[in-house]
Design an enzyme around this catalytic site. Structure first.
Site, short mmCIF file in Angstrom:
data_model
loop_
_atom_site.label_atom_id
_atom_site.label_comp_id
_atom_site.label_asym_id
_atom_site.label_seq_id
_atom_site.Cartn_x
_atom_site.Cartn_y
_atom_site.Cartn_z
N HIS A 184 -53.31 94.46 -6.89
CA HIS A 184 -54.48 94.55 -6.24
C HIS A 184 -55.32 95.68 -5.58
CE1 HIS A 184 -58.53 92.73 -5.02
NE2 HIS A 184 -58.11 92.53 -3.69
N ASP B 67 -53.63 92.44 -11.24
CA ASP B 67 -54.14 91.96 -9.89
C ASP B 67 -53.80 90.42 -9.51
OD1 ASP B 67 -55.83 91.23 -7.85
OD2 ASP B 67 -57.47 92.71 -8.35
N SER C 49 -62.11 95.43 -3.69
CA SER C 49 -62.05 94.04 -3.71
C SER C 49 -63.41 93.58 -2.96
CB SER C 49 -61.15 93.67 -2.41
OG SER C 49 -60.71 92.23 -2.49
#
Length: 266
Positions: free
Chosen positions: A234, A204, A99
């Protein structure tokens, strides 16, 4: 603002695993996350003799208020400090981030594109853009709205919800720093020349999957690829795809180290 940082949350500690001295890995967690979400990758690499360090970014792993006053430049500096430290024990390093950690990995790789000791980059579900028009108003809204909740972790495997270490809410001023980081990283992206492997969950709910292609097409790396992950959301490093993420990362690292290894069947 707190006078001093709060105590560490259980599992939020930075970590290090020993391994070969030729090539080590810097593991970078995401926005409001903690090193725990990268630990499974570190443990897997360690089982195969690959050294790694899990970074704890400033303001993370304690209390959301501790993110106040932290800039994305601080987070870049945190990664660079760990890179410098690991390079005292390893000849080269690979940057692997989940991320926002993946965005930081790209940012640092671009800043140090001329340093041959930065051997490769693995951004995992990393954002360059987020599809929410409200993000353009964050710096204004943050003046009157202090908190934003995350809701449940974006992990398909519900067994991982309780084990996930991270903040369930955050200060909007901190989100403005993430947006600024994405903006700068987009501007720097063509400077990334190291070998690149992009990992992205197809389902995601936090980072639009199109970011994977944006990263792939935006870098200057001659050696680059994209691996799409199904049956996960995610936080892929602790979801159903965790083994695939770890195995793909190992294969990438071993190839860069000149130790070709077949991708395990997982």
């Amino acid at each position: 603002m707190r006078a001093k940082p709060a105590a560490l949350l259980p599992g939020a500690e930075a970590f290090e695993f020993p391994g070969h001295s030729d090539l080590g890995v810097v593991l970078i967690h995401g926005f409001t996350g903690a090193p725990a979400e990268m630990r499974p990758v570190g443990e897997y690499l360690a089982q195969h003799g690959v050294a790694s360090v899990g970074v704890r970014l400033r303001g993370h792993g304690t209390h959301p208020n501790d993110m106040l006053g932290c800039s994305y430049g601080d987070w870049v500096a945190d990664v660079e400090a760990v890179v410098d430290d690991l390079l005292t024990r390893c000849e080269r390093v690979v940057l692997v981030g989940l991320s926002m950690g993946g965005t930081l990995a790209l940012n640092v790789a671009a800043r140090h594109a001329d340093d041959p000791r930065i051997a490769g980059v693995v951004p995992i579900c990393a954002p360059l853009v987020l599809d929410d028009w409200r993000l353009g108003l964050v710096k204004y809204v943050a003046r009157v709205v202090r908190w934003q909740g995350w809701g449940l972790p974006d992990i398909k495997d519900r067994a991982g919800w309780d084990r996930h270490v991270g903040y369930r809410r955050f200060r909007l001023t901190a989100l403005a720093e993430l947006i600024a980081l994405m903006r700068e990283t987009r501007a720097l992206l063509s400077g990334v020349r190291q070998p690149l492997l992009v990992l992205q969950a197809t389902d995601d709910h936090v980072v639009p999957p199109r970011n994977a292609q944006l990263i792939h097409d935006g870098v200057s790396s001659a050696d680059r690829g994209v691996m799409l992950l199904d049956n996960c959301y995610h936080v892929v490093t602790v979801d159903h795809a965790a083994d695939r993420v770890s195995a793909a990362t190992l294969q990438f690292v071993e190839r860069l180290a000149g130790r070709p290894a077949p991708l395990p069947s997982v």
